[in-house]
Design an enzyme around this catalytic site. Structure first.
Site, PDB file in Angstrom:
ATOM      1  N   LYS A 190      43.815  18.239 -24.937  1.00  0.00           N
ATOM      2  CA  LYS A 190      43.700  18.138 -23.528  1.00  0.00           C
ATOM      3  C   LYS A 190      45.023  19.024 -22.977  1.00  0.00           C
ATOM      4  CE  LYS A 190      42.134  13.450 -23.528  1.00  0.00           C
ATOM      5  NZ  LYS A 190      42.446  12.082 -23.947  1.00  0.00           N
ATOM      6  N   GLN A 201      46.297   7.556 -22.816  1.00  0.00           N
ATOM      7  CA  GLN A 201      45.198   7.405 -24.013  1.00  0.00           C
ATOM      8  C   GLN A 201      45.191   6.179 -24.716  1.00  0.00           C
ATOM      9  OE1 GLN A 201      43.688  10.262 -24.945  1.00  0.00           O
ATOM     10  NE2 GLN A 201      42.869   9.252 -26.867  1.00  0.00           N
ATOM     11  N   ASP A 207      40.788   9.169 -15.498  1.00  0.00           N
ATOM     12  CA  ASP A 207      39.568   8.416 -16.583  1.00  0.00           C
ATOM     13  C   ASP A 207      38.528   7.543 -15.779  1.00  0.00           C
ATOM     14  OD1 ASP A 207      40.074   8.771 -19.292  1.00  0.00           O
ATOM     15  OD2 ASP A 207      41.489   7.504 -19.515  1.00  0.00           O
TER      16      ASP A 207
HETATM   17  N1  GUN Z   1      40.264   7.517 -26.235  1.00  0.00           N
HETATM   18  C1  GUN Z   1      39.190   7.826 -26.575  1.00  0.00           C
HETATM   19  N2  GUN Z   1      38.565   8.347 -25.656  1.00  0.00           N
HETATM   20  C2  GUN Z   1      39.334   8.071 -24.365  1.00  0.00           C
HETATM   21  C3  GUN Z   1      38.948   8.519 -23.132  1.00  0.00           C
HETATM   22  O1  GUN Z   1      38.145   8.954 -22.694  1.00  0.00           O
HETATM   23  N3  GUN Z   1      39.940   8.129 -22.374  1.00  0.00           N
HETATM   24  C4  GUN Z   1      41.374   7.520 -22.778  1.00  0.00           C
HETATM   25  N4  GUN Z   1      42.247   7.219 -21.848  1.00  0.00           N
HETATM   26  N5  GUN Z   1      41.549   7.462 -24.060  1.00  0.00           N
HETATM   27  C5  GUN Z   1      40.246   7.633 -25.013  1.00  0.00           C
END
Ligand code: GUN
Length: 300
Positions: free
Chosen positions: A54, A98, A121
């Site tokens: 990311k 996360q 998200d």
């Molecule tokens: N962990 C795995 N996929 C995701 C996601 O799309 N967003 C977040 N915040 N954590 C994750």
């Protein structure tokens, strides 16, 4: 093999390119730089890989990336204080915590502490409600990525029969809402669904988001259907050597591809779309914060 293979990797690169172009324009015309804050608590190895990717892709798109790595035993109040600080920081347009969080932390409380306008998200209860009532919201990244791939291949989705396998808050439920908003007839199938193969065989659009390796076989697929495989599962691959693993989706690729009209592969299908859509959501959040027109084709 009959099916067209949907190249999510190339599509995601195109989305990131379009995001980068908008970001460059924002910078040159308005002197605004979109910023994404990612919060990682603990040392989960898979989460560390995601967060690294990311960060790299955020920078590559010309945005600011703020990384906050906290120890696994961070008290909940400290995490909430950090979120409050990010909520009020005008350089930060998107906040992502996360998941999964360590077990002593209350994920729902933490996610709902994020300012809804910065919730890139789309997990905040306000955004879930806005999406469910057809109002403008932040849309979860993976379902948004699937929607982009579907619209690209099929054009209008109106009147299509769509079956989503899986009822998670992160993928299944928001995916169903998005398909409904595009006027599909939507069924959500799950572990208790009776005659699941028959239910799935009605689908023009079949979305597999169950987290069970290769559960969906060709028997589940209507001839010519578009199959979107959201699963990312690591399974043993003794053919590659002892202790080796390989990635597979929730669909048994070969048998599904014999029946489907088009299918996303794993890896290289939906996976790369998720971070591309996170960048798109951060750009959208930034445009909304500054009351500027939203980028076209990058939102739901
Ligand atoms: N962990 C795995 N996929 C995701 C996601 O799309 N967003 C977040 N915040 N954590 C994750």
């Amino acid at each position: 093999m009959a099916a067209e293979i949907i190249d999510g990797k190339a599509f995601a690169a195109d989305v990131r390119g379009r995001v980068a172009q908008h970001v460059a324009e924002l910078k040159s015309v308005h002197d605004i730089v979109p910023g994404l804050a990612v919060v990682l608590v603990g040392e989960d190895p898979a989460s560390q890989v995601y967060v690294r990717n990311k960060h790299a892709q955020t920078i590559e798109a010309g945005m600011e990336s703020f990384e906050h790595r906290l120890p696994a035993d961070t008290p909940q109040n400290e995490l909430l204080d950090l979120i409050e600080q990010l909520n009020t920081d005008s350089r930060v347009h998107g906040i992502l915590v996360q998941l999964p969080l360590p077990p002593h932390l209350n994920s729902e409380l933490v996610i709902n502490a994020i300012a809804p306008a910065k919730d890139v998200d789309g997990f905040h209860i306000s955004n879930v409600g806005l999406l469910g009532t057809g109002q403008k919201s932040m849309v979860p990244c993976t379902p948004l990525g699937c929607l982009m791939l579907l619209r690209d291949r099929l054009g209008s989705l109106s009147g299509k029969d769509a079956v989503v396998i899986g009822r998670s808050n992160i993928v299944g439920k928001p995916m169903a809402q998005l398909l409904l908003r595009d006027s599909c007839t939507v069924t959500i199938a799950h572990s208790r669904t009776k005659d699941i193969e028959e239910v799935c065989r009605r689908a023009d659009i079949l979305i597999a988001a169950v987290g069970r390796p290769e559960m969906v076989t060709g028997e589940f697929v209507k001839p010519g259907a578009t199959v979107i495989d959201v699963g990312i599962n690591r399974i043993p691959a003794p053919e590659k050597g002892e202790g080796k693993m390989r990635l597979v989706g929730d669909c048994h690729f070969e048998s599904c591809a014999e029946v489907a009209g088009a299918i996303t592969p794993v890896p290289g299908g939906v996976g790369p779309m998720t971070i591309a859509c996170l960048l798109a959501n951060t750009l959208t959040a930034c445009c909304r914060a500054h009351r500027l027109p939203e980028p076209e084709g990058l939102t739901a």
